[in-house]
Structures are given as C-alpha cells and as structure tokens.
Scaffold this motif. Structure first.
Motif, PDB file in Angstrom:
ATOM      1  N   THR A  39       0.835  -1.206   0.000  1.00 22.20           N
ATOM      2  CA  THR A  39       0.000   0.000   0.000  1.00 22.20           C
ATOM      3  C   THR A  39       0.870   1.257   0.000  1.00 22.20           C
ATOM      4  O   THR A  39       0.591   2.208  -0.736  1.00 22.20           O
ATOM      5  N   VAL A  64      -6.585   2.498  -2.912  1.00 23.35           N
ATOM      6  CA  VAL A  64      -5.461   1.628  -2.537  1.00 23.35           C
ATOM      7  C   VAL A  64      -5.379   1.420  -1.022  1.00 23.35           C
ATOM      8  O   VAL A  64      -4.867   0.396  -0.566  1.00 23.35           O
ATOM      9  N   GLN A  65      -5.899   2.352  -0.256  1.00 23.45           N
ATOM     10  CA  GLN A  65      -5.896   2.174   1.195  1.00 23.45           C
ATOM     11  C   GLN A  65      -6.987   1.193   1.644  1.00 23.45           C
ATOM     12  O   GLN A  65      -6.858   0.567   2.690  1.00 23.45           O
ATOM     13  N   GLU A  68      -5.939  -3.998  -1.165  1.00 27.45           N
ATOM     14  CA  GLU A  68      -4.583  -4.311  -1.628  1.00 27.45           C
ATOM     15  C   GLU A  68      -4.547  -4.651  -3.116  1.00 27.45           C
ATOM     16  O   GLU A  68      -3.558  -4.411  -3.794  1.00 27.45           O
ATOM     17  N   ALA A  71      -4.110  -1.521  -4.876  1.00 21.32           N
ATOM     18  CA  ALA A  71      -2.727  -1.066  -4.731  1.00 21.32           C
ATOM     19  C   ALA A  71      -1.834  -1.775  -5.741  1.00 21.32           C
ATOM     20  O   ALA A  71      -1.004  -1.151  -6.405  1.00 21.32           O
TER      21      ALA A  71
END
Length: 127
Positions: A39, A64-65, A68, A71
């Motif tokens: 991340t 993305v937070q 995953e 990300a």
C-alpha cells in the motif's frame, strides 16, 4: 528455425497481408506478504504521478488504502512487459487485479493441466 530473424514460414511480418496482431494473455497469482509495504508503494506511486489530476489522485489514494488488489493494480504496468521487446509495438492493454481463493493443491490451479489436455487432444486427432 530461421537464422535471418525472419518470421516463420518465410513471411515478412508486416508486408503482404498487413501487420500482425498477437493477443498475449498472462495470468499471475501473487501472495501478499506485506500489505503495508504494498500500500505504501502504491501511495508513493500515486503521489509521484505528475499527470494525475487531483480529484483522481484522491480517489486513487482512497482505493489503494481500502483494497490491496487496487494497490497492486497501480504498481503493475503491462507496458513494462513489452518495453524493449524488439519488433513489437503495444497497441492496447488492459488489466485488473482482484482477490482470489488459492489452493496450490487444487487441480484448478494446475497451470500445466490445460497444456497437457491440449496435447492429448492433438494426439487423439492425429490417430
């Protein structure tokens, strides 16, 4: 095998019947070993993208937070797979990343099984 860097069957790749297009499909299963590192790397990538509009940047950071797989999608670029490959030009690419259930002992994940099935079918047809 040709030693003059000619395509097989004596054809010339782009002459005659026009350019040749090839669809290359690649499937990868990756194990996430450090989601914080993944991340963080994706957030760094997003922060360093000078061409990304601020609104899109905020959406990308949020995505993305939360996930995953998102990300990973920001860090893997299919263009990198063919950059530097002589004699090809990438025309179009798409990719996605999603969580999956993986069991290495399950026959569903036997990558060689499809190839073995194809070879068996070819042998049956030849007989």
């Amino acid at each position: 095998m040709s030693t003059d860097n000619e395509p097989p069957n004596g054809t010339s790749g782009t002459e005659g019947d026009g350019a040749r297009y090839v669809r290359l499909q690649v499937e990868l299963v990756l194990e996430l070993t450090d989601t914080g590192e993944l991340t963080g790397a994706a957030l760094d990538q997003i922060a360093g993208d000078e061409f990304m509009p601020d609104e899109e940047r905020a959406h990308a950071r949020d995505a993305v937070q939360r996930d995953e797989a998102e990300a990973l999608a920001y860090l893997v670029d299919p263009f990198d797979l063919v950059t530097g490959v002589p004699g090809v030009e990438l025309v179009q690419a798409s990719w996605n990343s999603a969580h999956t259930e993986y069991d290495p002992d399950d026959d569903e994940w036997d990558l060689w099984e499809d190839e073995a099935d194809d070879e068996a079918d070819e042998q049956d047809e030849a007989e």
